[in-house]
Write a protein that holds these residues in place. Structure first.
Motif, PDB file in Angstrom:
ATOM      1  N   UNK A  56       2.405   7.294  -6.227  1.00 28.40           N
ATOM      2  CA  UNK A  56       0.973   7.392  -6.485  1.00 28.40           C
ATOM      3  C   UNK A  56       0.366   6.006  -6.647  1.00 28.40           C
ATOM      4  N   UNK A  57       1.047   5.153  -7.405  1.00 28.32           N
ATOM      5  CA  UNK A  57       0.531   3.804  -7.653  1.00 28.32           C
ATOM      6  C   UNK A  57       0.387   3.031  -6.345  1.00 28.32           C
ATOM      7  N   UNK A  58       1.374   3.148  -5.457  1.00 27.66           N
ATOM      8  CA  UNK A  58       1.291   2.463  -4.164  1.00 27.66           C
ATOM      9  C   UNK A  58       0.075   2.938  -3.381  1.00 27.66           C
ATOM     10  N   UNK A  59      -0.159   4.252  -3.366  1.00 24.91           N
ATOM     11  CA  UNK A  59      -1.307   4.796  -2.634  1.00 24.91           C
ATOM     12  C   UNK A  59      -2.622   4.308  -3.230  1.00 24.91           C
ATOM     13  N   UNK A  60      -2.751   4.374  -4.554  1.00 25.59           N
ATOM     14  CA  UNK A  60      -3.966   3.893  -5.206  1.00 25.59           C
ATOM     15  C   UNK A  60      -4.186   2.416  -4.914  1.00 25.59           C
ATOM     16  N   UNK A  61      -3.129   1.634  -5.079  1.00 25.74           N
ATOM     17  CA  UNK A  61      -3.207   0.184  -4.911  1.00 25.74           C
ATOM     18  C   UNK A  61      -3.641  -0.185  -3.500  1.00 25.74           C
ATOM     19  N   UNK A  62      -3.046   0.464  -2.506  1.00 27.61           N
ATOM     20  CA  UNK A  62      -3.369   0.157  -1.108  1.00 27.61           C
ATOM     21  C   UNK A  62      -4.831   0.482  -0.813  1.00 27.61           C
ATOM     22  N   UNK A  63      -5.303   1.647  -1.253  1.00 24.80           N
ATOM     23  CA  UNK A  63      -6.688   2.006  -0.939  1.00 24.80           C
ATOM     24  C   UNK A  63      -7.679   1.082  -1.651  1.00 24.80           C
ATOM     25  N   UNK A  64      -7.406   0.771  -2.910  1.00 25.09           N
ATOM     26  CA  UNK A  64      -8.319  -0.086  -3.658  1.00 25.09           C
ATOM     27  C   UNK A  64      -8.365  -1.493  -3.083  1.00 25.09           C
ATOM     28  N   UNK A  65      -7.263  -1.983  -2.555  1.00 30.71           N
ATOM     29  CA  UNK A  65      -7.232  -3.332  -1.996  1.00 30.71           C
ATOM     30  C   UNK A  65      -7.768  -3.390  -0.571  1.00 30.71           C
ATOM     31  N   UNK A  66      -7.669  -2.284   0.175  1.00 29.94           N
ATOM     32  CA  UNK A  66      -8.055  -2.303   1.591  1.00 29.94           C
ATOM     33  C   UNK A  66      -9.257  -1.430   1.920  1.00 29.94           C
ATOM     34  N   UNK A  67      -9.517  -0.406   1.083  1.00 29.51           N
ATOM     35  CA  UNK A  67     -10.569   0.592   1.356  1.00 29.51           C
ATOM     36  C   UNK A  67     -10.397   1.180   2.756  1.00 29.51           C
ATOM     37  N   UNK A  68      -9.184   1.466   3.117  1.00 33.81           N
ATOM     38  CA  UNK A  68      -8.867   1.923   4.461  1.00 33.81           C
ATOM     39  C   UNK A  68      -8.082   3.229   4.370  1.00 33.81           C
ATOM     40  N   UNK A  69      -8.688   4.342   4.803  1.00 30.77           N
ATOM     41  CA  UNK A  69      -7.993   5.629   4.718  1.00 30.77           C
ATOM     42  C   UNK A  69      -6.887   5.744   5.758  1.00 30.77           C
ATOM     43  N   UNK A  70      -6.947   4.894   6.815  1.00 32.43           N
ATOM     44  CA  UNK A  70      -5.850   4.905   7.778  1.00 32.43           C
ATOM     45  C   UNK A  70      -4.561   4.455   7.096  1.00 32.43           C
ATOM     46  N   UNK A  71      -4.663   3.415   6.262  1.00 33.93           N
ATOM     47  CA  UNK A  71      -3.474   2.913   5.560  1.00 33.93           C
ATOM     48  C   UNK A  71      -2.889   3.985   4.662  1.00 33.93           C
ATOM     49  N   UNK A  72      -3.737   4.661   3.855  1.00 36.98           N
ATOM     50  CA  UNK A  72      -3.218   5.708   2.967  1.00 36.98           C
ATOM     51  C   UNK A  72      -2.688   6.889   3.765  1.00 36.98           C
TER      52      UNK A  72
END
Length: 472
Positions: A56-72
Motif C-alpha cells: 500500500x505504501x509503495x502505491x501511495x508513494x508512487x502516485x503522490x510523487x508522480x500523479x500518474x495513474x499509469x504507474x499505479x
C-alpha cells in the motif's frame, strides 16, 4: 523443507480426506486443533499485514510523487500478474511438502526481498529512484512485488490447513475467520501505510516492514501441527505441475466453472486496483485517505464474522453469485456523486461481501477435492482469478489516463456526464466504475442460468452428505 516420510502404523482415518494415512486427527481434540489453526491464522494475518503495509505504501508513494495513474495501474497489474504466473508453482510446492515448512520458506524469502529493497532505497538517490524512465524505480518496485507475491504461497497453504485441522461441518465458518483476518489486514495497513508515507516517508516504512516480517518469521517456528503425520501421497511433479493442476481441476465435474465464477469478483477488482486509490487520493489527503479506507475495510470484519457465526448456507455457490451481483450494484453506484460518505459507505458494503465470495469457493474446494491435490487446485484457482485483475488494470489505467479522465474534465464531457455522474474532478473514474459494475451484474445473472451452476451445486451437496455420514 521436509517432503515424504513413511507413515507410522495405526494412523486414524480423517473424514473427508483422500489420504487418511497421512493425517491423524485423533492425536488431539477438535478444540486443540482449532487453537493450532488460530495460531497459524494469526501468523498468516501478521505476514499479510506486513506485505500489504509495504505494498500500500509503495502505491501511495508512487502516485503522490508522480500523479500518474499509469504507474499505479502497472504496479498493481504487475502484482496480480506475478501471482497469476506463480500460483501453480506455489500450489505444487504446497502439495509436495509439509504445510508449516512451506510457510517458513515463504516467510524467509519475503524477509530477504524486503532487506534488498531497503538496500536499494538507501543506495539510490531519490531523483533516480522516482524517475520512471530509469531502471532503479522498477527494480525497487519489482523486488517488493516479488517478496509480496511469494508470501501468497502461505495463503494457499493456509487453505489446506483448514482441511487438515477443521472438521468438515465447520470449514465454512473457519473460512469466514480467514476473511476477518483479511479485513483486519486492510484496516491496519491502510491506516499505517497512509500515516507512514505522510509522516515518516518511504524509508522508515521499509524499516517497519522488515521488523514485522522478522517477527512473523520467528513466530512460525513456535507452531506445531502433528496432525500432518507426513505429506499426503500426491501425484505432483516438479515445481510447476500444470498438467497435474488441470487434471485435479477437471477431475471434479464443474470445478473449472466454479473457478470462472470466482473471476467475476476479480474482474471488477482490477478496475478498483487501478483507480480506487487515485479516486480516494483526489478526494482526501494521503493520511486521511488511509484512515477512511480503513473505516471502509471494517466491512471485511463484519462479513467474515457473519460467515464465522452462520456459515454460507446449504449452497455456497448460490451465496457466492448473490454476493457478486450485490458487489456489481455497489460498484455501479458508489461514485455516482463525488460525496465522501457515499464512497466510503460503498467501499464498506463492498468489502462486507468479499469474504462471502472467497469463503464460498474455498469451502467447495475443501469439500470436493482430495487433500493431496488441494494445493494445486487452490494455486490454479488463484492463477486464473488473479489473471483477470491485471488484464483490466493494464487496460483501464492507460485508457482512463489518456482518454476518459481528460474527456470527463473537458467542458463538453463535464456537461454530458453531469446529469448521470454529477460534477467533480473524478467523473472519468466514476464512469469506469459504473460500466464495470453493470458488466459484473450481467455476468453473475447469466451464471445462475447455466447447467454448470446446477452440476456444481449438486456435487457439493453430495460431498457434504458423504462427509456427514463418515463423521457419524
Amino acid at each position: 523443507m521436509t517432503q515424504h516420510e513413511p507413515a507410522p502404523a495405526g494412523v486414524a482415518a480423517a473424514p473427508g480426506l483422500a489420504n487418511p494415512d497421512a493425517i491423524n486427527t485423533s492425536l488431539r481434540s477438535s478444540a486443540q486443533r482449532s487453537r493450532t489453526f488460530a495460531g497459524i491464522l494469526v501468523n498468516t494475518g501478521l505476514a499479510n499485514i506486513t506485505t500489504s503495509y509495504l505494498w500500500f505504501a509503495l502505491t501511495f508513494w508512487v502516485y503522490l510523487e508522480t500523479r500518474n495513474v499509469i504507474a499505479t495501474g502497472v504496479i498493481g497489474g504487475a502484482y496480480m500478474l506475478l501471482i497469476a504466473l506463480s500460483s501453480i508453482s506455489f500450489g505444487t510446492v504446497v502439495d509436495r511438502y509439509r504445510k508449516l515448512a512451506v510457510m517458513r520458506f515463504a516467510a524467509g524469502f519475503t524477509l530477504v526481498m524486503f532487506v534488498l529493497s531497503g538496500v536499494i532505497f538507501l543506495m539510490t538517490p531519490a531523483t533516480s529512484l522516482l524517475d520512471l524512465a530509469q531502471p532503479w524505480f522498477w527494480i525497487f518496485a519489482v523486488i517488493i512485488l516479488v517478496g509480496a507475491v511469494v508470501e501468497n504461497m502461505r495463503n494457499i497453504a493456509l487453505s489446506t490447513t483448514v482441511t487438515i485441522l477443521i472438521d468438515p461441518d465447520r470449514r465454512a465458518n473457519a473460512n469466514g475467520l480467514v476473511g476477518m483476518v483479511q479485513g483486519l489486514m486492510f484496516i491496519v495497513t491502510s491506516v499505517l501505510s497512509g500515516l507512514s508515507v505522510g509522516l515518516l516517508g518511504m524509508g522508515w516504512t521499509i524499516v517497519v516492514a522488515l521488523v514485522l516480517t522478522a517477527l512473523a518469521f520467528a513466530h512460525l517456528f513456535t507452531l506445531r501441527m502433528p496432525e500432518e503425520v507426513r505429506v499426503a501421497t500426491t501425484d505432483a511433479h516438479g515445481g510447476f505441475d500444470l498438467r497435474g493442476s488441470l487434471a485435479a481441476v477437471l477431475a471434479i465435474a464443474g470445478l473449472f466453472a466454479l473457478i470462472l465464477f470466482s473471476t467475476f469478483n476479480n474482474f471488477i477488482g482490477g478496475v478498483y486496483m487501478a483507480l480506487m486509490d487515485p479516486y480516494g487520493l483526489e478526494m482526501f489527503p494521503v493520511e486521511l485517505w488511509g484512515t477512511f479506507f480503513a473505516l471502509g475495510a471494517t466491512g471485511f470484519l463484519v462479513g467474515g464474522a457473519v460467515i464465522g457465526k452462520f456459515g454460507l448456507g446449504s449452497n455456497p455457490l448460490r451465496t457466492m453469485l448473490i454476493a457478486v451481483i450485490l458487489m456489481g450494484v455497489l460498484g455501479a453506484v458508489f461514485t455516482l456523486r463525488e460525496w465522501a460518505w457515499l464512497y466510503i459507505a460503498g467501499i464498506w458494503l463492498y468489502l462486507v461481501l468479499v469474504p462471502f465470495v472467497e469463503a464460498a469457493e474455498q469451502t467447495v474446494i475443501q469439500q470436493v477435492v482430495p487433500l493431496a491435490r488441494q494445493g494445486r487446485v487452490f494455486g490454479f484457482a488463484m492463477a486464473v482469478e488473479s489473471a483477470a485483475a491485471p488484464i483490466t488494470a493494464f487496460l483501464i489505467a492507460p485508457i482512463a489516463q489518456v482518454w476518459i479522465i481528460p474527456y470527463a474534465r473537458s467542458a463538453e464531457g463535464a456537461a454530458q456526464l453531469a446529469p448521470l455522474l454529477g460534477e467533480g474532478t473524478s467523473r472519468g473514474i466514476a464512469l469506469v466504475f459504473l460500466v464495470a459494475g453493470i458488466i459484473m451484474i450481467a455476468a453473475a445473472l447469466l451464471a445462475f442460468l447455466t447447467p454448470v451452476y446446477r452440476r456444481v451445486s449438486a456435487s457439493y451437496a453430495r460431498a457434504a452428505a458423504e462427509a456427514s455420514e463418515t463423521a457419524d
